[in-house]
Enzyme design. Structure first.
Site, PDB file in Angstrom:
ATOM      1  N   TYR A 238       0.858  -1.188   0.000  1.00  0.00           N
ATOM      2  CA  TYR A 238       0.000   0.000   0.000  1.00  0.00           C
ATOM      3  C   TYR A 238       0.889   1.231   0.000  1.00  0.00           C
ATOM      4  O   TYR A 238       1.838   1.330   0.779  1.00  0.00           O
ATOM      5  CB  TYR A 238      -0.906  -0.016   1.230  1.00  0.00           C
ATOM      6  CG  TYR A 238      -1.697   1.258   1.440  1.00  0.00           C
ATOM      7  CD1 TYR A 238      -2.915   1.462   0.789  1.00  0.00           C
ATOM      8  CD2 TYR A 238      -1.223   2.264   2.286  1.00  0.00           C
ATOM      9  CE1 TYR A 238      -3.643   2.628   0.986  1.00  0.00           C
ATOM     10  CE2 TYR A 238      -1.942   3.427   2.474  1.00  0.00           C
ATOM     11  CZ  TYR A 238      -3.145   3.610   1.817  1.00  0.00           C
ATOM     12  OH  TYR A 238      -3.857   4.772   2.010  1.00  0.00           O
ATOM     13  N   HIS A 239       0.587   2.205  -0.865  1.00  0.00           N
ATOM     14  CA  HIS A 239       1.428   3.391  -1.031  1.00  0.00           C
ATOM     15  C   HIS A 239       0.931   4.512  -0.120  1.00  0.00           C
ATOM     16  O   HIS A 239      -0.172   5.013  -0.267  1.00  0.00           O
ATOM     17  CB  HIS A 239       1.386   3.855  -2.487  1.00  0.00           C
ATOM     18  CG  HIS A 239       2.585   4.654  -2.891  1.00  0.00           C
ATOM     19  ND1 HIS A 239       3.091   5.685  -2.135  1.00  0.00           N
ATOM     20  CD2 HIS A 239       3.398   4.584  -3.987  1.00  0.00           C
ATOM     21  CE1 HIS A 239       4.156   6.195  -2.737  1.00  0.00           C
ATOM     22  NE2 HIS A 239       4.356   5.547  -3.854  1.00  0.00           N
ATOM     23  N   GLY A 240       1.772   4.917   0.832  1.00  0.00           N
ATOM     24  CA  GLY A 240       1.463   6.077   1.651  1.00  0.00           C
ATOM     25  C   GLY A 240       1.706   7.360   0.874  1.00  0.00           C
ATOM     26  O   GLY A 240       2.046   7.343  -0.313  1.00  0.00           O
TER      27      GLY A 240
ATOM     28  N   GLU B  81      -2.763   6.600  -5.567  1.00  0.00           N
ATOM     29  CA  GLU B  81      -3.076   6.118  -4.223  1.00  0.00           C
ATOM     30  C   GLU B  81      -2.349   6.956  -3.178  1.00  0.00           C
ATOM     31  O   GLU B  81      -2.910   7.281  -2.124  1.00  0.00           O
ATOM     32  CB  GLU B  81      -2.673   4.652  -4.089  1.00  0.00           C
ATOM     33  CG  GLU B  81      -3.068   4.005  -2.771  1.00  0.00           C
ATOM     34  CD  GLU B  81      -2.815   2.508  -2.797  1.00  0.00           C
ATOM     35  OE1 GLU B  81      -3.763   1.763  -3.079  1.00  0.00           O
ATOM     36  OE2 GLU B  81      -1.649   2.102  -2.552  1.00  0.00           O
TER      37      GLU B  81
END
Length: 330
Positions: free
Chosen positions: A129-131, A202
């Site tokens: 998951y890309h912050g 994202e």
């Protein structure tokens, strides 16, 4: 009154430097009672200072990127005579950069890495998951290099390769544009490759609800199928609380979709607790389709988020977690 050629400290009652400066500014600008305006300006500065800090703190990551690049250039200059006799000339340079980032992660975020035993000895495709920034991935990469002596290649957006002065840093760490053929080739050579299918979209437009924004992207799944490697899901707890974006502003979303550049402002840089969790690998199946593998990977990543992240994310809670002990069953 003081004449134009007289000193502010002249006379029986010397003026303070601040009073003198106020007087000089008043004479120069012709504004009466300028001290009132200056007092108001100082008050505004005091009120707005915390706001300025939260927008400036993410700039520390940019400083670290360029510090890493400078360290690699210095390393190359000091060791260039050894290049012809070394199988991996930049191995020492990678260790130096990894130590820099790992130190920052430990000090600022109390960074922890869990589930590293789930990474196979051979090749694998890590999906994460890309912050708002890729800092958590860099902490992971640094810790993996230090603990396991393994490098992990990453797929980055095209705009990253346009940033000046970072070419050596990107090349040394195996950062790729992301054509499927290049990724498959790296995996077939036995490398680890990491990708965030949500990418910049994202990063900029997800929020404290940790919504996965992949759209119709399934190329990563086809890469894993073609290379016949497992997919390893990865998620970093509180990554949205460390740095946040103003992605909820519609005009910024429209602007990004038009020019495809990260024009959304970031704020934060808060020293929240960061823990990266690596899930169990999704093994290669010869008869699975890219669509099915994409859905399976998304479900696995969503399960990691549900298990390790309290939703909605909360900055204060994430800060307080620096003082809590992680449960053993995590």
């Amino acid at each position: 009154m003081i004449g134009g050629n007289e000193s502010c400290t002249a006379g029986p009652i010397p003026m303070s430097y601040l009073t003198c400066l106020t007087y000089v500014l008043g004479e120069w600008t012709g504004v009466e009672h300028i001290e009132d305006y200056l007092s108001y300006a100082v008050y505004l500065l005091w009120v707005l200072f915390p706001l300025a800090v939260v927008f400036l703190l993410p700039g520390v990551l940019i400083i670290l990127f360029y510090t890493s690049a400078i360290l690699l250039h210095v390393y190359k200059r000091k060791n260039e005579l050894k290049e012809a006799y070394s199988n991996d000339f930049y191995d020492g340079g990678r260790q130096i950069v990894a130590t820099l980032w790992d130190g920052h992660g430990r000090i600022w975020h109390g960074y922890e890495l869990h589930g590293v035993e789930n990474i196979p000895e051979g090749p694998g495709l890590i999906v994460f998951y890309h912050g708002a920034t890729p800092a958590d991935y860099i902490y992971f990469m640094a810790r993996l290099l230090i603990q396991k002596k393994r490098c992990c290649h990453a797929v980055a957006d095209h705009f990253v390769f346009r940033l000046p002065g970072l070419k050596t840093l990107l090349d040394v760490h195996g950062v790729m544009h992301g054509p499927k053929e290049e990724c498959v080739s790296a995996l077939k050579k036995g490398c680890l490759v990491a990708i965030a299918p949500g990418g910049v979209r994202e990063a900029l437009f997800s929020d404290e609800m940790y919504t996965i924004i992949w759209g119709n992207r399934k190329g990563f799944a086809q890469v894993a199928i073609d290379a016949k490697v497992p997919i390893i899901p990865m998620f970093t707890q509180n990554v949205r609380e460390g740095v946040r974006t103003l992605g909820g502003i519609r005009i910024l979303r429209s602007l990004y979709e038009r020019i495809r550049l990260p024009v959304v402002p970031l704020y934060g840089g808060f020293p929240v607790k960061l823990r990266t969790f690596i899930g169990e690998p999704i093994p290669y199946e010869p008869n699975i389709t890219a669509e099915e593998l994409t859905a399976k990977t998304k479900a696995a990543l969503q399960a990691l988020i549900a298990k390790h992240q309290k939703i909605p994310g909360n900055i204060f809670r994430a800060l307080m977690e620096r003082f809590q002990t992680q449960k053993k069953d995590d």
